[in-house]
Each structure stands twice: as structure tokens, then as C-alpha cells.
Design an enzyme around this catalytic site. Structure first.
Site, PDB file in Angstrom:
ATOM      1  N   GLU A  14       0.899  -1.295   0.218  1.00 12.29           N
ATOM      2  CA  GLU A  14      -0.005   0.098   0.010  1.00 12.29           C
ATOM      3  C   GLU A  14       0.852   1.257  -0.160  1.00 12.29           C
ATOM      4  O   GLU A  14       0.447   2.267  -0.651  1.00 12.29           O
ATOM      5  CB  GLU A  14      -1.023   0.068   1.220  1.00 12.29           C
ATOM      6  CG  GLU A  14      -2.135  -1.174   1.029  1.00 12.29           C
ATOM      7  CD  GLU A  14      -3.174  -0.901   2.204  1.00 12.29           C
ATOM      8  OE1 GLU A  14      -4.051  -0.365   2.017  1.00 12.29           O
ATOM      9  OE2 GLU A  14      -2.718  -1.500   3.345  1.00 12.29           O
ATOM     10  N   GLU A  59      -4.108  -9.392   3.424  1.00 11.20           N
ATOM     11  CA  GLU A  59      -4.846  -9.094   4.687  1.00 11.20           C
ATOM     12  C   GLU A  59      -5.961 -10.052   4.897  1.00 11.20           C
ATOM     13  O   GLU A  59      -6.471 -10.223   5.957  1.00 11.20           O
ATOM     14  CB  GLU A  59      -5.358  -7.605   4.588  1.00 11.20           C
ATOM     15  CG  GLU A  59      -4.258  -6.620   4.854  1.00 11.20           C
ATOM     16  CD  GLU A  59      -3.625  -6.065   3.724  1.00 11.20           C
ATOM     17  OE1 GLU A  59      -2.563  -5.181   3.586  1.00 11.20           O
ATOM     18  OE2 GLU A  59      -3.730  -6.895   2.500  1.00 11.20           O
TER      19      GLU A  59
END
Length: 543
Positions: free
Chosen positions: A109, A129
Site C-alpha cells: 500500500e 490481509e
């Protein structure tokens, strides 16, 4: 600025290096994220600096957020990853992420928040995730669809599996793949951007391309994901966030993503998956077996018994490229067992999860034998015969006579006393339990049973082998049922009581499966073989 984040000027390029070993986790409380923000601000206000490179010290860019900080309060004076990414979207000087090694979760990210990305060949890139019951919480669900396209980004995040830097380039996540000196390549790339006057390119300003009617696409996606991930809330939340990327302005989509993240991180499912993440890493540490304990080389294996378990266990070795012999005294039973192995591989090929070439290569590692003399030179033997102590003792007496010195002799028993089995050999230090779970070629758990006289190097070798064949090895002492079956004993006992009280097997299974288990107890029994339970009950009848 602390050494945990190092900032250096190289000509007109500001180089920001993350130094938080072992994986450069983006810890908030340790100040890693704050260090990145401080470095960006320093360079942003320096008219000599015209572009930035963010790179990881050591072997990887960043493994992501510090999971140990999840659910705990952050130091209020320190920046979080979303804070850094918001600031990056205001920087007018190009920011290049130099990706290497495993770059996961928040690490990716951070890279997606940069304006350009180059990656070292062989790097592994993922937003995993989902495997922790959460979703990318720093704009990943909003930036990835804008860079990759909606369909690819959704599949990428719901699977959570890593892709190579080369595949990441094909999908649009990475701009260039390089080899050699990554730092030099990244600085050169930044200078080329400046020379070409390319400026910044923010993912937040791109459009999430879908190419088909959104309503139909997301309805089908929700149905597919709901079936594949029954009981897991995060995959559907990821789909909702990706849909938001197609329907909302970027800032609103990020706010929606954050709401979903905060909700998921508090769920029982996420707490359990995070516990599992740490537990799987903890089980590899055995208090009295140091990490530097010498291990035995395992280049060949043999299975005693070509039944369901024997064949399934043998497949793990072939999958890892280790030649394996399957011993069955009866030629007809041996041929049947090898046929089942071939059928299992063929089913995987038919589903598109294995190539025919790979299947042929794996089958080429199998050798069917009908004499104990044929396995005398292998490095490890695993016995997978009937769950009967007398039969197993006979097998180990023969193995003791024919196997070479230093070979590991393992039993796949699910409940029997490994000390008693080891006692019939002249080498109890080489004997241990390797209890696989059915179907043995699929289930990841492997109980490594440490008998009273099992040597440390044999135990360390078995744990190393578990990783080589892609299992999670868990050390157990000798006790009835070890860990897994001991834990399930009360569960199956109560299911049996329900039968005695008039319930049907399928009724009991339905309640358990509706609760969230993949299979009910009776379906599990059918899969494992009812004879296994029968042998255990006979042995326990006296008590």
C-alpha cells in the site's frame, strides 16, 4: 531522524531507506511511519531535491504493518500509514518505490501511494490481509483497482496470494522490473523521469476501469465469493470496497474502506486468524532444540502402505521434488494405490490447478515396490498401516533390520504410543511420529510426535522436512491422540451420544456445518475411514 528510517541526498534525489529488520514492518509505535513522513517533508521543502526513492534496507521493501499493534492504541503523537499516504498525494515531486523481496500488505500500500514503482526480479507482491480476516486499510482497495482494473484487483485481494514482480508488471501494479543493484536502478529511473519531465502520476486520480455493467458484475462476484468463503466476512467486505472504488470519489472510497477495516479488525474471525498467524510461527521454536541444531539430509523417502493415507502422504514428497517409494507386499494393492495417486493428480489437472507436464514429472518420482529390501537406502520411512499396535511393531522390527544407519523411522499413528513402537528397534533415537491428517496431500497440519528417546537432530530434521513439504509442523509429546485427536475426542463422543438419542448422522453434520465447520463429525469419519475409529475404540475398550 532515527536510523530506523534513513534519509540521504544523492544528487537531486532524496533516498528514504527503511531499516526495521527483519521485514521492515511499518510500525507506528516504533516510529517507522513517522520517519517516512518526516523524510518526505524534509525533501519536499528542499529545493535541491527534485524526486524521491523509497527503498527497504536488507532483503525486502516492507512486509507490511506491524500486526502486533493491531487492536492496540497507537502513540497519538506519531503518524499512521494513512497519514503518510494522504501527504504523498500532495507531494509534487515524483516518488519512486523500489520493491524487493516479499512486499506485502501495508508495504505494498505504501508502494501504491508512490507515483511510480520499480521491482527487483524475483520480488513477491501481495495484499494478503484477507488471511488475517481484514482488508487493506490504507487505500489499497481503492488504488489497486485504479492501477490493475477492477476484476484483477478483486481477485488479487480476495485470494491474498503473492505474485511475482513480472506478473505485477503485467497487471499494472509495477512500472518496471530490474535486476542487479536496486538502489542504483531506482535512482537512475527517478533521474529518467525528471529528464523526461513526466511529473507525478497519482493512483488516486485514475479511474477504476470495469468494462462491463457494474450491477451485474458485483452481484455475480458477491455470490461467487460468498460460496467460496462461507463464514469469512472479509472477502465480501473487500468486494464492497472495490465496488466503492467504481462508484465513489477516491476520498469517500478511502473513508468507506477505513470503516470496513475498523469493523473487521474487531471480529472474532479476525482475532482467530491473527492468533493463528502468530501461533504458526511460534510452533517452529522448540525450547530445547536450538535453531542451529544439525539436521539430516532427506533426499529420498518411502511409505509403508499404499492405502488412502500412504498414497496421500507420498504425494507430499513428490510435490516437493523428493523421490518416494511406496511399499505394499501385495502387488494388486500396490497398483490400486498408485492408481489412486494418479487419479488424484489427474483431477487437479482437470481443474486447471496443475499442468499435465507437472503431473507427469511428479508421477515419475513414484516407485512401487513389494519388498522391504527395496527401501534399505532411503533417508526417511513413514509407516502408514492399520492402527494396530501389533501390526506396527512388526513393521518397525523389519525396518530396523533393513534401513540404513541414520534413516528416520516414522509412524503415522494417530493415537498409539510411539515409545512402545520405538522400543522394538535398536535405534529408538531415530524413531518419531509423523501424523498427517486426511486428506494427507491437502491438509496442512503435521503432528511431529517426540518420543522419549527421539534425538534432537531427528526432531529438527522432521520439523525442517515439514516446511519442505509445505506443512505446519507441530511438536507433540506422546499421549493418547496427541493434540488434534485428543482435542476432538469430546466432540466426536458427543456426536455419538446424539446418535444414541435418535438423531441421524446427516442432522448432526448439518448443525455443525451451519455453525461454520467445513464438515460435520460423521462426514469427517467417512473421509478418514471408519475403520480408524473402530481400531481406537477396540484398543480403549478396557477403560
Amino acid at each position: 531522524m532515527t536510523n530506523i528510517v534513513e534519509y540521504q541526498k544523492q544528487g537531486s534525489i532524496g533516498v528514504i531507506t527503511l531499516n526495521n529488520p527483519p521485514v521492515n514492518a511499518l510500525s507506528v509505535n516504533k516510529g517507522v511511519v513517522q520517519g517516512i513522513l518526516d523524510a518526505l517533508k524534509e525533501g519536499d521543502h528542499d529545493h535541491h531535491i527534485r524526486a524521491f526513492v523509497i527503498i527497504g534496507g536488507g532483503r525486502n521493501f516492507s512486509g507490511g504493518a506491524d500486526i502486533s499493534e493491531f487492536g492496540k492504541p497507537y502513540d497519538p503523537g506519531k503518524a499512521t500509514l494513512p497519514d503518510v499516504l494522504v501527504y504523498m498525494d500532495t507531494v509534487t515531486k515524483p516518488i519512486v518505490a523500489a520493491i524487493s523481496g516479499p512486499t506485502m500488505g501495508g508495504g505494498l500500500e505504501l508502494a501504491l501511494g508512490c507515483h511510480y514503482r520499480i521491482a527487483l526480479t524475483g520480488a513477491q507482491i501481495a495484499l494478503p490481509e484477507v488471511k488475517l480476516g481484514i482488508l487493506p486499510g490504507a487505500g489499497g482497495t481503492q488504488r489497486a483497482p485504479r492501477l490493475m482494473g477492477v476484476g484483477k484487483a478483486l481477485d488479487f485481494m480476495v485470494a491474498g496470494d503473492p505474485v511475482s514482480s513480472e506478473k505485477a508488471k503485467e497487471s499494472g501494479l509495477v512500472d518496471e522490473v530490474v535486476s542487479g543493484d536496486l538502489r542504483a536502478a531506482a535512482i537512475s529511473y527517478a533521474n529518467r523521469l525528471l529528464k523526461a519531465d513526466q511529473g507525478v502520476r497519482r493512483a488516486s486520480q485514475l479511474t477504476a476501469a470495469l468494462g462491463q455493467p457494474a450491477d451485474a458484475f458485483f452481484a455475480a462476484a458477491r455470490e461467487r465469493i460468498g460460496k467460496a468463503w462461507r463464514g469469512y466476512p472479509s472477502p465480501l467486505a473487500i468486494a464492497a470496497c472495490v465496488e466503492a472504488a467504481t462508484r465513489m470519489a477516491f476520498a469517500k472510497g478511502v473513508a468507506f474502506e477505513r470503516q470496513q477495516f475498523e469493523k473487521l479488525v474487531k471480529t472474532d474471525e479476525s482475532r482467530a486468524l491473527r492468533h493463528l498467524f502468530f501461533a504458526e510461527r511460534q510452533v517452529g521454536k522448540i525450547p530445547d532444540v536450538p535453531a542451529e541444531t544439525p539436521t539430516r539430509e532427506i533426499k529420498s523417502a518411502a511409505l509403508i502402505g499404499a492405502g488412502t493415507m500412504g498414497g496421500g502422504i507420498a504425494m507430499n514428497f513428490a510435490n516437493a521434488g523428493i523421490p518416494v517409494k511406496m511399499l505394499e507386499l501385495n502387488r494388486e494393492a500396490l497398483d490400486k494405490g498408485l492408481g489412486i495417486v494418479r487419479k488424484n493428480y489427474a483431477a487437479t489437472v482437470a481443474k486447471g490447478r496443475l499442468t499435465q507436464e507437472a503431473m507427469d514429472k511428479r508421477m515419475g518420482l513414484f516407485t512401487g515396490v513389494t519388498s522391504y529390501d527395496d527401501i534399505k537406502d532411503v533417508d526417511i520411512v513413514i509407516e502408514a498401516v492399520f492402527e494396530d499396535m501389533a501390526v506396527k511393531k512388526q513393521v518397525f522390527e523389519k525396518l530396523d533390520k533393513v534401513c540404513k544407519a541414520g534413516a528416520i523411522l516414522a509412524t503415522n499413528t494417530s493415537t498409539l504410543d510411539v515409545n512402545e513402537i520405538a522400543a522394538v528397534t535398536s535405534r529408538p533415537q531415530d524413531v518419531l511420529g509423523l501424523h498427517f491428517f486426511s486428506p494427507a496431500n491437502v491438509m496442512k497440519l503435521l503432528e511431529v510426535v517426540r518420543a522419549k528417546k527421539t534425538s534432537r537432530d531427528a526432531l529438527a530434521s522432521a520439523m525442517k522436512l515439514s516446511k519442505a513439504i509445505k506443512k505446519v509442523g507441530v511438536v507433540s509429546g506422546v499421549c493418547d491422540g496427541f493434540i488434534g485427536n485428543r482435542m476432538l475426542h469430546g466432540y466426536f463422543r458427543e456426536a455419538g451420544f446424539l446418535l444414541e438419542e435418535g438423531a441421524l448422522p446427516q442432522q448432526v453434520d448439518k448443525v455443525i456445518e451451519d455453525f461454520g465447520f467445513a464438515m460435520g463429525p460423521f462426514r469427517v469419519g467417512d473421509l478418514a475411514g471408519l475403520d480408524v475409529g473402530w481400531y481406537i475404540r477396540k484398543r480403549q475398550a478396557a477403560t
